[in-house]
Design an enzyme around this catalytic site. Structure first.
Site, mmCIF file in Angstrom:
data_model
loop_
_atom_site.group_PDB
_atom_site.id
_atom_site.type_symbol
_atom_site.label_atom_id
_atom_site.label_comp_id
_atom_site.label_asym_id
_atom_site.label_seq_id
_atom_site.Cartn_x
_atom_site.Cartn_y
_atom_site.Cartn_z
ATOM 1 N N ASP A 163 0.882 -1.190 -0.039
ATOM 2 C CA ASP A 163 0.124 0.044 0.141
ATOM 3 C C ASP A 163 1.015 1.135 0.091
ATOM 4 O O ASP A 163 1.961 1.019 -0.489
ATOM 5 C CB ASP A 163 -1.046 0.058 1.479
ATOM 6 C CG ASP A 163 -2.290 0.523 0.921
ATOM 7 O OD1 ASP A 163 -2.255 1.789 0.801
ATOM 8 O OD2 ASP A 163 -3.296 -0.182 0.844
ATOM 9 N N HIS A 219 -3.953 5.957 3.508
ATOM 10 C CA HIS A 219 -4.670 4.970 2.678
ATOM 11 C C HIS A 219 -4.035 3.503 3.576
ATOM 12 O O HIS A 219 -4.742 2.664 4.056
ATOM 13 C CB HIS A 219 -4.494 4.758 1.291
ATOM 14 C CG HIS A 219 -5.457 3.787 0.501
ATOM 15 N ND1 HIS A 219 -4.838 2.519 0.465
ATOM 16 C CD2 HIS A 219 -6.564 4.000 0.016
ATOM 17 C CE1 HIS A 219 -5.833 1.746 -0.248
ATOM 18 N NE2 HIS A 219 -6.910 2.494 -0.154
ATOM 19 N N SER A 382 -11.209 -0.826 -0.888
ATOM 20 C CA SER A 382 -9.915 -0.871 -0.237
ATOM 21 C C SER A 382 -10.092 -1.364 1.189
ATOM 22 O O SER A 382 -9.072 -1.622 2.003
ATOM 23 C CB SER A 382 -9.092 0.434 -0.512
ATOM 24 O OG SER A 382 -8.736 0.503 -1.660
#
Length: 555
Positions: A163, A219, A382
């Site tokens: 990620d 994220h 996600s």
């Protein structure tokens, strides 16, 4: 004098075998009893009920308790005389018996952590509460409190997160960051893997040893928090797994973009460190043969890949028709996850596919970690994928010898079927952690001091359902766990055996020598009297040979 010593040796060998036999008989006497719950027909007279009890009581090894107000009998028997099936057959044949049921194991209902924002984690425990302005439907969740009554994960399990990196200083996850114990911060490649000072993963974007999350949305930190934020620590949120280790592998830059070449390098790194589970909350629109091959190769090393199905901000796409990757790769070690909302419907933005997408998981309005010690809500597939990743890790904690195919099968087989999701995914259901954990516990042979199945035997025989493995589990449960010395041995065994089992699983060539070593143990348990006779005979023959050999030397 020499002959006397040889005879003494013979005596010692025979005594050892006799003691082994006595200990085996003693163990039989202390094993757990077979138990049945029997319901008598309501039409059965009091005299007939008494007759049933009296007749059964006269059978050696059987004890009966009568629950008068419920009309039930609790029947216990010595398993050395009656197996549960034999006991069932004995009572099912009686015309006054309505039903016969085995005694089932129960667990405490749920575990609610004390994390301050847990009430906002509707995906883990949905009571119909209002979360960030949205009202949900009760029980449209993973049933995590119930799952946590079975396992809260093991710190031995490592999950690689491909990620934007992870804020490894965040108070709610810093204890759960993986550390490379084979590496020192000294400017040298101590472990020889080609990465200098990679003490906690790697930044493949900037090619350095600092995989800090620099994305504006945080994220990677958010994804990692869903998987493994420290649970029950009186702060923030709870991850699906409270204690596992996150390996940060940064493949996306500060804008959330990356390259396949960095992904390939990260997969290779994870394989090299023995990682069993990878979370990939990213998508691409171009098919890559090398990415496909890399994930396939990871599967050969036992790696499960959990990926997001992808988002479309107008409406979700059918990726069977319009594929995105890695979600649409047809590989057995991939679980592709779409997003569900707070009402258990497919989230409006989520990609789907009856063949390419396996199941849904909570992905709308999800609270998790934000870099700098904060928390935030994010939405997307996600966020759905790491819920499944965390569950996969929890199952691996319950049974470390599970293969990726076993983990995947359990997760897909135990979804909650949702009518509104039919036709959108392979299963038509949303992930249920409790049902999956319960299934894993049943497969592993139970918890307690054993903590799971017979790891080395399962790896050697290839299945936790193999008759030899089941025999060893019964021996553990009936004999070893019923006395302090046996429980100590089991604890020591389960401390040392998982790494050995993983080695056997990774290198099949090790299975044969392991089977050679296990076979005498299995047969000694299965046929203790026969094995004792063979052992005594062998020892006697050996002693006679040694005696004759010594006699020839003396003469």
């Amino acid at each position: 004098m020499k002959r006397r010593k040889t005879l003494n040796l013979t005596g010692i060998i025979v005594i050892v075998f006799i003691l082994s036999f006595v200990l085996t008989l003693s163990a039989h006497a202390s094993q757990k009893r077979s138990t049945l719950i029997i319901s008598l027909k309501k039409t059965t007279t009091e005299r007939a009920k008494t007759s049933v009890i009296e007749e059964a009581s006269h059978i050696s090894g059987i004890q009966i308790k009568r629950l008068k107000h419920l009309g039930l009998l609790i029947v216990e028997a010595d398993p050395a005389r009656f197996s549960t099936d034999e006991l069932r057959g004995l009572f099912e044949a009686d015309p006054s018996v309505e039903s016969v049921e085995p005694d089932h194991i129960i667990h405490k209902a749920s575990v609610i952590p004390d994390d301050t924002h847990f009430s906002q984690q509707w995906g883990l425990h949905n009571t119909g509460q209002t979360v960030n302005g949205f009202v949900g439907t009760a029980d449209a969740d993973m049933d995590m409190p119930e799952a946590w009554s079975l396992s809260r994960c093991s710190s031995d399990v490592v999950v690689a997160v491909l990620d934007t990196g992870v804020d490894y200083t965040h108070p709610d996850i810093k204890q759960n960051i993986w550390h490379n114990n084979a590496e020192l911060t000294d400017g040298k490649d101590n472990d020889g893997n080609g990465y200098v000072d990679d003490t906690m993963g790697w930044d493949f974007v900037n090619n350095d040893n600092d995989p800090m999350d620099d994305d504006a949305d945080g994220h990677g930190t958010h994804v990692s928090g869903i998987i493994a934020a420290r649970g029950n620590n009186q702060k923030g949120i709870s991850g699906v797994c409270w204690y596992l280790k996150i390996m940060p592998l940064k493949v996306l830059d500060s804008g959330g973009s990356g390259t396949i070449s960095d992904v390939l390098e990260a997969i290779d790194y994870a394989i090299g460190r023995g990682v069993r589970i990878i979370n990939a909350s990213y998508v691409g629109t171009s098919y890559s043969h090398e990415e496909y091959t890399a994930i396939k190769t990871a599967g050969k090393h036992g790696v499960l890949f959990v990926v997001a199905s992808g988002n479309n901000h107008l409406a979700g796409d059918d990726i069977d028709l319009n594929p995105v990757y890695p979600a649409a790769y047809n590989l057995p070690n991939i679980i592709t996850v779409a997003a569900s909302d707070m009402d258990d419907d497919l989230a409006w933005f989520s990609n789907y596919g009856a063949q390419s997408v396996d199941l849904t998981a909570p992905g709308l309005n999800i609270i998790s970690l934000y870099p700098g010690g904060g928390y935030q809500y994010l939405t997307g597939t996600s966020m759905a994928a790491p819920h499944v990743t965390g569950l996969a890790a929890l199952l691996l904690s319950i049974e470390p010898t599970f293969s990726y195919s076993q983990i995947k099968s359990i997760i897909l087989d135990t979804v909650d079927i949702v009518p509104s999701q039919q036709g959108f995914t392979l299963t038509g259901g949303r992930v249920n952690a409790y049902r999956a954990a319960l299934r894993a516990t049943e497969h592993s042979g139970g918890g307690g001091d054993g903590g799971g199945g017979c790891f080395i035997a399962t790896a050697a025989y290839g299945s936790y359902l193999a008759p030899e493995v089941r025999l060893l589990r019964r021996f553990r449960d009936r004999y070893l766990l019923t006395n302090p010395a046996g429980r100590l041995f089991v604890r020591l065994y389960y401390t040392c055996s998982p790494p050995v089992a993983r080695l056997i699983s990774r290198y099949p060539v090790l299975r044969f020598p392991t089977l050679v070593l296990l076979t005498p143990l299995v047969y000694s348990i299965k046929y203790p009297e026969g094995f004792l006779s063979v052992g005594v005979l062998s020892a006697t023959l050996l002693a006679l040979y040694l005696t004759a050999h010594k006699s020839r030397k003396v003469s």
